[in-house]
Scaffold this motif. Structure first.
Motif, mmCIF file in Angstrom:
data_model
loop_
_atom_site.group_PDB
_atom_site.id
_atom_site.type_symbol
_atom_site.label_atom_id
_atom_site.label_comp_id
_atom_site.label_asym_id
_atom_site.label_seq_id
_atom_site.Cartn_x
_atom_site.Cartn_y
_atom_site.Cartn_z
ATOM 1 N N CYS A 196 0.834 -1.198 0.000
ATOM 2 C CA CYS A 196 0.000 0.000 0.000
ATOM 3 C C CYS A 196 0.872 1.254 0.000
ATOM 4 O O CYS A 196 1.912 1.301 0.664
ATOM 5 C CB CYS A 196 -0.881 -0.040 1.243
ATOM 6 S SG CYS A 196 -1.969 1.384 1.387
ATOM 7 N N HIS A 229 0.191 4.032 1.287
ATOM 8 C CA HIS A 229 0.045 4.846 2.493
ATOM 9 C C HIS A 229 1.202 4.590 3.462
ATOM 10 O O HIS A 229 2.116 5.391 3.557
ATOM 11 C CB HIS A 229 -1.332 4.575 3.144
ATOM 12 C CG HIS A 229 -1.540 5.300 4.427
ATOM 13 N ND1 HIS A 229 -2.232 4.750 5.486
ATOM 14 C CD2 HIS A 229 -1.135 6.526 4.831
ATOM 15 C CE1 HIS A 229 -2.245 5.621 6.484
ATOM 16 N NE2 HIS A 229 -1.591 6.700 6.107
ATOM 17 N N ARG A 230 1.207 3.429 4.110
ATOM 18 C CA ARG A 230 2.319 3.165 5.030
ATOM 19 C C ARG A 230 2.878 1.761 4.839
ATOM 20 O O ARG A 230 3.428 1.175 5.762
ATOM 21 C CB ARG A 230 1.884 3.428 6.470
ATOM 22 C CG ARG A 230 2.103 4.910 6.840
ATOM 23 C CD ARG A 230 1.335 5.385 8.041
ATOM 24 N NE ARG A 230 1.463 4.547 9.214
ATOM 25 C CZ ARG A 230 0.574 4.531 10.222
ATOM 26 N NH1 ARG A 230 -0.498 5.319 10.163
ATOM 27 N NH2 ARG A 230 0.748 3.760 11.249
ATOM 28 N N GLY A 231 2.739 1.276 3.610
ATOM 29 C CA GLY A 231 3.494 0.088 3.227
ATOM 30 C C GLY A 231 2.946 -1.246 3.700
ATOM 31 O O GLY A 231 3.678 -2.240 3.728
ATOM 32 N N VAL A 232 1.686 -1.297 4.034
ATOM 33 C CA VAL A 232 1.096 -2.572 4.459
ATOM 34 C C VAL A 232 0.924 -3.493 3.246
ATOM 35 O O VAL A 232 0.653 -3.031 2.134
ATOM 36 C CB VAL A 232 -0.269 -2.306 5.149
ATOM 37 C CG1 VAL A 232 -1.159 -3.536 5.140
ATOM 38 C CG2 VAL A 232 -0.048 -1.804 6.566
ATOM 39 N N CYS A 277 -7.002 -1.837 1.104
ATOM 40 C CA CYS A 277 -6.059 -2.091 2.191
ATOM 41 C C CYS A 277 -6.841 -2.198 3.498
ATOM 42 O O CYS A 277 -7.715 -1.377 3.781
ATOM 43 C CB CYS A 277 -5.032 -0.967 2.247
ATOM 44 S SG CYS A 277 -3.806 -1.196 3.551
ATOM 45 N N TYR A 331 -5.788 -1.740 6.435
ATOM 46 C CA TYR A 331 -5.334 -0.907 7.558
ATOM 47 C C TYR A 331 -6.162 0.380 7.672
ATOM 48 O O TYR A 331 -6.812 0.620 8.674
ATOM 49 C CB TYR A 331 -3.849 -0.600 7.376
ATOM 50 C CG TYR A 331 -3.064 -0.439 8.658
ATOM 51 C CD1 TYR A 331 -3.613 -0.765 9.901
ATOM 52 C CD2 TYR A 331 -1.744 0.026 8.645
ATOM 53 C CE1 TYR A 331 -2.886 -0.626 11.075
ATOM 54 C CE2 TYR A 331 -1.007 0.159 9.802
ATOM 55 C CZ TYR A 331 -1.590 -0.165 11.027
ATOM 56 O OH TYR A 331 -0.847 -0.028 12.173
ATOM 57 N N HIS A 332 -6.173 1.187 6.585
ATOM 58 C CA HIS A 332 -6.936 2.438 6.649
ATOM 59 C C HIS A 332 -7.852 2.614 5.443
ATOM 60 O O HIS A 332 -8.335 3.702 5.192
ATOM 61 C CB HIS A 332 -6.002 3.639 6.760
ATOM 62 C CG HIS A 332 -4.896 3.443 7.754
ATOM 63 N ND1 HIS A 332 -3.638 2.997 7.384
ATOM 64 C CD2 HIS A 332 -4.877 3.573 9.103
ATOM 65 C CE1 HIS A 332 -2.883 2.886 8.476
ATOM 66 N NE2 HIS A 332 -3.607 3.218 9.528
ATOM 67 N N GLY A 333 -8.003 1.525 4.660
ATOM 68 C CA GLY A 333 -9.051 1.525 3.648
ATOM 69 C C GLY A 333 -8.732 2.121 2.286
ATOM 70 O O GLY A 333 -9.629 2.277 1.459
ATOM 71 N N LEU A 334 -7.475 2.423 1.993
ATOM 72 C CA LEU A 334 -7.172 2.886 0.632
ATOM 73 C C LEU A 334 -7.509 1.765 -0.349
ATOM 74 O O LEU A 334 -7.359 0.571 -0.029
ATOM 75 C CB LEU A 334 -5.686 3.243 0.498
ATOM 76 C CG LEU A 334 -5.331 4.722 0.709
ATOM 77 C CD1 LEU A 334 -5.507 5.085 2.170
ATOM 78 C CD2 LEU A 334 -3.902 5.007 0.257
HETATM 79 S S1 FES Z 1 -1.330 1.346 5.092
HETATM 80 FE FE1 FES Z 1 -2.819 0.923 3.604
HETATM 81 S S2 FES Z 1 -4.399 2.280 4.084
HETATM 82 FE FE2 FES Z 1 -2.912 2.746 5.553
#
Ligand code: FES
Ligand SMILES: [Fe+2]
Length: 429
Positions: free
Chosen positions: A69, A71-74, A88, A90-93
């Protein structure tokens, strides 16, 4: 120079000269069946060191995107495949099949700059192929014959090989090894047995090679004694940058391989069988799926979507080496099966062969030519010179086994009968 060349050829990560070169061609990535269902589970896949995620969206479109992702690499492996994209967890992107970010719940205004890498895909012969090069340089889809036949004419399998792609591929170019490690395999194998080819191969072990460099790669002409007024020629094709086509045996299905780097220490060895003019019979398909011919049996539970596809005979069990069978001349090296025979020897070189200490022989001429072609192309590309063999029409060649009158040049014959295979009969004995 030789040293520099080999170091360059074994590295295929993003930004390396060979990595850049290989990314200019369509890459067989995985079996289409690993992402069979729309909105089904996404699969992790690594190609040339890039960690990627494959999935099929709601509309049935395949996607190959970065695993992580923006955003923060999940890892999006833990995301949700739903409603035409991967979200994603984690935060839904959310990202679509092209890697485009289509939703940022917290900040819709930044959506555009949150996109991740996504590669164009095509599906042919039951394989998901991707183009991983610069967007404006995408070539026509692969022209190799088996990738353009109806699905029921073709059988493909892949296996993990625990070595660099180059030493694996060199086994496909180096046809002189067939008389050794595969010597006893051709008799018992249902994809090879009972053919004139075997008789000619056995009767004359002193094969003489002529090698032709051409628009798509190399053609290897292997000459053996035939009938009193003829030679028996086995014509192998190496297609730039990683295909080979194996000379056929009798009416058995035609075969070939592709070697694709997973990273610099592992590759996918793809094996293909096909009948150009008819569907494979139920019996042929059964043999192939049992791992006969150039295919293999797998370690339990690994030949599943996203699995390792590690062969049952692997380096941990010494490839099920059988010293009695070796003594009794049922298996030349004691290892059974073409795939395991090749893998055992090529993996035994180490993950990357020590090229500095190799001592090549005259019979390695084809390998040397292939190395040079790849290296030249990689170095040229660094200087802005376009790679060779991008014309998919030139890839429609076929391998053959044929008796030709003593005075006939096989190169002339091949130009007429093997160059554009589609409407040609199969030449095989
Ligand atoms: S790490 Fe994917 S939405 Fe935050
Ligand atoms: Fe082999």
């Amino acid at each position: 120079m030789a040293n520099e060349m080999m170091k360059t050829l074994v590295q295929t990560g993003r930004g390396t000269p060979t990595g850049n070169l290989l990314r200019r061609y369509w890459v067989p990535v995985m079996l289409s069946s690993e992402i069979a269902e729309p909105d089904g589970p996404q699969i992790r896949v690594q190609i040339m060191g890039e960690k990627l995620l494959a999935f099929r969206d709601t509309q049935g479109r395949p996607g190959l995107i970065s695993e992580f992702c923006s955003h923060r690499g999940v890892s999006l492996y833990f995301g949700r495949n739903e409603d035409n994209g991967i979200r994603c967890s984690y935060h839904g992107l959310k990202f679509d099949v092209t890697g485009k970010c289509v939703d940022v719940p917290q900040a819709p205004q930044v959506c555009e700059r949150m996109s991740i890498t996504g590669y164009p895909c095509v599906e042919r012969a039951g394989i998901l192929w991707a183009y991983m090069g610069p967007k404006d340089k995408q070539p026509a889809p692969p022209g190799v014959e088996w990738a353009n036949l109806p699905d029921d004419h073709v059988f493909v399998s892949k296996r993990l090989q625990e070595s660099n792609y180059l030493q694996a591929m060199e086994g496909g170019i180096d046809t002189s090894h067939v008389s050794f490690v595969h010597r006893f395999e051709v008799d018992g194998d249902p994809l090879h047995q009972g053919t004139k080819a075997n008789d000619y191969i056995k009767a004359d072990g002193n094969v003489i090679f002529e090698i032709e460099r051409n628009d798509f790669g190399l053609t290897l002409f292997g000459r053996r004694k035939g009938e009193p007024d003829s030679y028996y020629w086995r014509v192998t094709q190496w297609l730039f940058p990683w295909y080979n086509l194996i000379p056929p045996f009798g009416d058995h299905a035609l075969g070939g391989h592709v070697w694709v780097p997973i990273d610099d220490h592992h590759c996918w060895a793809w094996s293909i069988n096909f009948q150009p003019h008819r569907p494979l019979s139920a019996q042929e398909r059964q043999h192939l799926s049992e791992g006969k011919g150039v295919h293999c049996e797998y370690e339990e539970g690994t030949a599943v979507p996203g699995g390792t596809f590690r062969p049952k005979a692997n380096k941990e069990n010494d490839y099920l080496l059988d010293r009695v069978a070796q003594k009794e001349k049922r298996a030349f090296s004691g290892v059974f099966g073409f795939a395991a025979q090749d893998a055992s020897l090529q993996e035994s070189m180490g993950p990357i062969q020590d090229h500095e200490n190799e001592k090549l022989l005259p019979s390695d001429r084809a390998i040397v030519m292939a190395r040079r072609m790849l290296y030249e192309a990689a170095v040229n590309l660094e200087q802005g010179i376009e790679p060779p063999a991008l014309d998919s029409n030139k890839q429609r060649v076929r391998a053959a086994g044929v008796l030709l009158p003593i005075e006939q040049k096989p190169q002339d014959w091949a130009k007429v009968h093997l160059a554009d295979a589609k409407d040609q009969q199969v030449y095989s004995l």
